[in-house]
Motif scaffolding. Structure first.
Motif, short mmCIF file in Angstrom:
data_model
loop_
_atom_site.label_atom_id
_atom_site.label_comp_id
_atom_site.label_asym_id
_atom_site.label_seq_id
_atom_site.Cartn_x
_atom_site.Cartn_y
_atom_site.Cartn_z
N GLY A 19 43.01 44.57 41.53
CA GLY A 19 43.72 44.08 42.70
C GLY A 19 43.72 42.57 42.79
O GLY A 19 42.91 41.88 42.16
N ALA A 20 44.62 42.05 43.59
CA ALA A 20 44.73 40.59 43.75
C ALA A 20 43.80 40.06 44.83
O ALA A 20 43.64 38.84 44.97
CB ALA A 20 46.18 40.23 44.09
N GLU A 21 43.18 40.95 45.61
CA GLU A 21 42.31 40.52 46.70
C GLU A 21 41.04 39.86 46.16
O GLU A 21 40.56 40.16 45.07
CB GLU A 21 41.92 41.72 47.57
CG GLU A 21 43.10 42.40 48.25
CD GLU A 21 43.68 41.58 49.38
OE1 GLU A 21 42.95 40.70 49.89
OE2 GLU A 21 44.83 41.82 49.76
N GLN A 22 40.47 38.96 46.94
CA GLN A 22 39.29 38.21 46.53
C GLN A 22 38.03 39.05 46.61
O GLN A 22 37.79 39.75 47.59
CB GLN A 22 39.15 36.98 47.43
CG GLN A 22 38.11 35.98 46.96
CD GLN A 22 38.06 34.77 47.87
OE1 GLN A 22 37.61 34.83 49.00
NE2 GLN A 22 38.55 33.64 47.35
N HIS A 23 37.22 38.96 45.55
CA HIS A 23 35.90 39.59 45.54
C HIS A 23 34.89 38.59 46.10
O HIS A 23 34.78 37.47 45.60
CB HIS A 23 35.50 40.00 44.12
CG HIS A 23 36.22 41.21 43.62
ND1 HIS A 23 35.56 42.30 43.09
CD2 HIS A 23 37.54 41.52 43.58
CE1 HIS A 23 36.45 43.22 42.73
NE2 HIS A 23 37.65 42.75 43.01
N LEU A 24 34.14 39.02 47.11
CA LEU A 24 33.25 38.10 47.81
C LEU A 24 31.85 38.03 47.20
O LEU A 24 31.12 37.07 47.44
CB LEU A 24 33.15 38.49 49.28
CG LEU A 24 34.49 38.58 50.03
CD1 LEU A 24 34.26 38.96 51.48
CD2 LEU A 24 35.26 37.26 49.93
N GLY A 25 31.45 39.05 46.44
CA GLY A 25 30.14 39.05 45.81
C GLY A 25 29.10 39.83 46.60
O GLY A 25 29.21 39.99 47.82
N VAL A 26 28.06 40.31 45.91
CA VAL A 26 27.06 41.16 46.55
C VAL A 26 26.25 40.40 47.60
O VAL A 26 25.66 41.01 48.51
CB VAL A 26 26.10 41.78 45.51
CG1 VAL A 26 26.85 42.69 44.57
CG2 VAL A 26 25.36 40.71 44.73
N ALA A 95 30.05 43.38 33.72
CA ALA A 95 30.11 42.54 34.91
C ALA A 95 31.33 42.97 35.72
O ALA A 95 32.12 43.79 35.29
CB ALA A 95 30.19 41.07 34.54
N GLU A 96 31.43 42.40 36.90
CA GLU A 96 32.52 42.76 37.80
C GLU A 96 33.78 41.97 37.41
O GLU A 96 33.80 40.75 37.51
CB GLU A 96 32.12 42.44 39.23
CG GLU A 96 32.99 43.07 40.28
CD GLU A 96 32.36 42.97 41.66
OE1 GLU A 96 33.06 42.61 42.60
OE2 GLU A 96 31.14 43.24 41.76
N SER A 97 34.77 42.68 36.94
CA SER A 97 36.03 42.03 36.55
C SER A 97 36.82 41.72 37.82
O SER A 97 37.48 42.59 38.38
CB SER A 97 36.83 42.95 35.63
OG SER A 97 36.13 43.19 34.43
N ALA A 98 36.75 40.49 38.26
CA ALA A 98 37.40 40.08 39.51
C ALA A 98 38.32 38.90 39.24
O ALA A 98 37.85 37.80 38.96
CB ALA A 98 36.34 39.70 40.54
N GLY A 118 35.76 48.17 46.15
CA GLY A 118 36.97 47.38 46.28
C GLY A 118 36.72 46.01 46.88
O GLY A 118 35.72 45.80 47.58
N PRO A 119 37.62 45.05 46.62
CA PRO A 119 37.47 43.70 47.17
C PRO A 119 37.39 43.74 48.69
O PRO A 119 38.20 44.37 49.36
CB PRO A 119 38.73 42.98 46.69
CG PRO A 119 39.68 44.06 46.29
CD PRO A 119 38.86 45.20 45.83
N ALA A 120 36.37 43.04 49.26
CA ALA A 120 35.98 43.25 50.66
C ALA A 120 36.61 42.29 51.65
O ALA A 120 36.33 42.39 52.85
CB ALA A 120 34.46 43.16 50.77
N GLY A 121 37.45 41.39 51.20
CA GLY A 121 37.96 40.35 52.09
C GLY A 121 38.58 40.84 53.37
O GLY A 121 38.38 40.26 54.44
N ARG A 122 39.33 41.95 53.30
CA ARG A 122 40.07 42.41 54.49
C ARG A 122 39.32 43.48 55.28
O ARG A 122 39.76 43.84 56.37
CB ARG A 122 41.45 42.94 54.07
CG ARG A 122 42.38 41.83 53.60
CD ARG A 122 43.82 42.32 53.50
NE ARG A 122 44.00 43.30 52.45
CZ ARG A 122 44.54 44.50 52.61
NH1 ARG A 122 44.96 44.89 53.79
NH2 ARG A 122 44.68 45.33 51.58
N TRP A 123 38.21 44.01 54.76
CA TRP A 123 37.51 45.04 55.52
C TRP A 123 36.03 44.74 55.79
O TRP A 123 35.38 45.44 56.57
CB TRP A 123 37.61 46.40 54.82
CG TRP A 123 37.20 46.46 53.38
CD1 TRP A 123 38.01 46.39 52.30
CD2 TRP A 123 35.85 46.61 52.85
NE1 TRP A 123 37.29 46.48 51.12
CE2 TRP A 123 35.96 46.62 51.44
CE3 TRP A 123 34.60 46.73 53.44
CZ2 TRP A 123 34.85 46.74 50.61
CZ3 TRP A 123 33.49 46.86 52.61
CH2 TRP A 123 33.63 46.86 51.21
#
Length: 421
Positions: A19-26, A95-98, A118-123
């Motif tokens: 997805g195009a959404e940003q991955h914020l990291g653990v 690793a996390e392919s982001a 899933g990328p957490a930016g919106r939730w």
């Protein structure tokens, strides 16, 4: 159950890594007020110690660190990749392919939360605001429906079996990478309870918020998705000139004892001459047991088409692609029906009987299919609550699989007979 999908084999939602959404990291999940509690909380709907469980016990958290070990560095050197922790072919699954990364994202975290959720930016900010924000709302905002068997199969198979961009080739294995072994329900439960710590509780609250699929449904979804991935490889670019990529074959076609007993049977590859390379059909052997219980005509067609595929893989790339496509079409038809009509209790008992019968008819001549059969038997017994009464028999079954180079088909057959009803 929520089904965000187009047809049986295509989910509308993109894999978390695509997805195009940003991955914020653990780190964004690690606060003690979020999922970083030192111990599970009883007053909360979730345990809130998920980060601690992941970081201390989950093998996914160690995926990147494995690349720093001498074995990985030696492999990378043999392959001319440079440092393993910098090689794309290694990082794609370790690793996390982001594609888009937030300021707290770290590749060294390995397979983190957003790899599956899933990328957490919106939730991220609202996913704990239940009941005002529902699980369906979170899914609409990009949370990946990992509780859905087919969605889970898609995200797990992408690394544990491979997809269009990730693949553990024979070249990688020759350099030292271990053979890939995978069964979705077994691996799910090993992950959920890794280190003796539950990643999440299957309590009444969980059941109310999310569907909790049966083990047999997860098993079949994993078999279907993994098999379809292998069949796509046979129609794609994974070839050595005229022959399919060697990693798609049964490793024990070549890497076996010269004492291999052909009289014990060769399963779905029985039409091949001695010495012929055999594709890895271990999951098709499992599907044969399922089809035998649901529709014997399906099973007859599956076994015939698999035999055709085995023969084609040793002779013609075009014939292999055709045979692979025909087998995929059968799985698509069967999968659509199984989705609408999951296995009944009696059908699951029939599947178990078929798995035991498979040992007698030579469907597990070597380690790969036997490994799949053992995992299948245990999950079916566990779902029906009969695994505890058969614990000594189950332990003996897995003890027989402790070392692949010592696998004995005759011994395995006798042990399978002991777990039948």
């Amino acid at each position: 159950m929520i089904k965000p999908r187009l047809g049986w084999l295509l989910l509308c939602i993109a894999l978390p890594c695509l997805g195009a959404e940003q991955h914020l990291g653990v780190a964004t999940c690690a606060s003690s007020l979020c999922h970083g509690s030192a111990k599970p909380l009883t007053a909360s709907a979730v345990q809130q110690n998920e980060y601690v469980t992941w970081s201390h016990f989950d093998p996914h958290a160690r995926a990147y660190r494995l690349l720093l070990e001498p074995r990985s560095q030696t492999m990378a050197k043999r392959l001319g990749l440079g440092p393993a922790q910098e090689a794309r072919v290694c990082l794609d699954c370790h690793a996390e392919s982001a594609p888009a990364r937030g300021p707290r994202f770290q590749v060294s975290d390995g397979i983190g939360c957003e790899s599956c959720h899933g990328p957490a930016g919106r939730w991220l900010a609202t996913h704990d605001d239940s009941p005002r924000v529902s699980h369906a709302d979170n899914l609409a905002n990009g949370l990946y429906p990992i509780e859905d068997p087919e969605a889970r199969a898609q995200v797990c198979v992408a690394c544990h079996v491979g997809d269009e961009t990730r693949f553990a080739s024979h070249r990688l294995m020759a350099a030292g990478h271990p053979r890939l072994s995978f069964e979705l329900d077994t691996f799910t439960e090993l992950w959920r309870t890794s280190g003796g710590r539950e990643h999440f509780r299957r309590d009444a609250d969980y059941e109310q918020r999310k569907p909790s699929p049966r083990a047999s449904d997860v098993w079949i979804a994993g078999l279907m998705r993994a098999t379809e991935a292998q069949l796509r490889f046979l129609r794609g670019a994974h070839y050595y000139n005229a022959l399919p990529e060697f990693a798609l074959y049964n490793c024990y076609s070549c890497h076996r004892s010269m004492r291999f007993a052909y009289s014990a049977g060769r399963g779905l590859a029985s039409s091949l001459e001695p010495g012929a390379l055999r594709l890895d059909d271990s999951r098709l052997v499992m599907l044969s047991a399922v089809f035998a219980a649901v529709d014997p005509k399906w099973n007859e067609e599956l076994r015939a088409r698999t035999a055709t595929l085995h023969r084609a893989a040793g002779s013609s790339r075009a014939e292999t692609a055709t045979a692979s496509l025909e087998l995929s079409r059968l799985l698509e038809r069967a999968g659509a029906r199984l989705e609408q009509q999951p296995l009944s209790v009696e059908q699951k008992r029939a599947v178990l009987r078929a798995l035991v019968a498979g040992a007698r008819q030579g469907d597990y001549p070597d380690y790969v299919a036997a490994e799949q059969a053992a995992m299948a038997v245990v999950l079916l017994l566990a779902e029906s609550g009969r695994d505890r009464s058969l614990k000594p028999e189950i332990d003996a079954l897995f003890a027989a699989l402790a070392q692949d180079d010592r696998y004995d088909a005759a011994r395995f057959e006798k042990l399978m007979e002991r777990v039948k009803e």
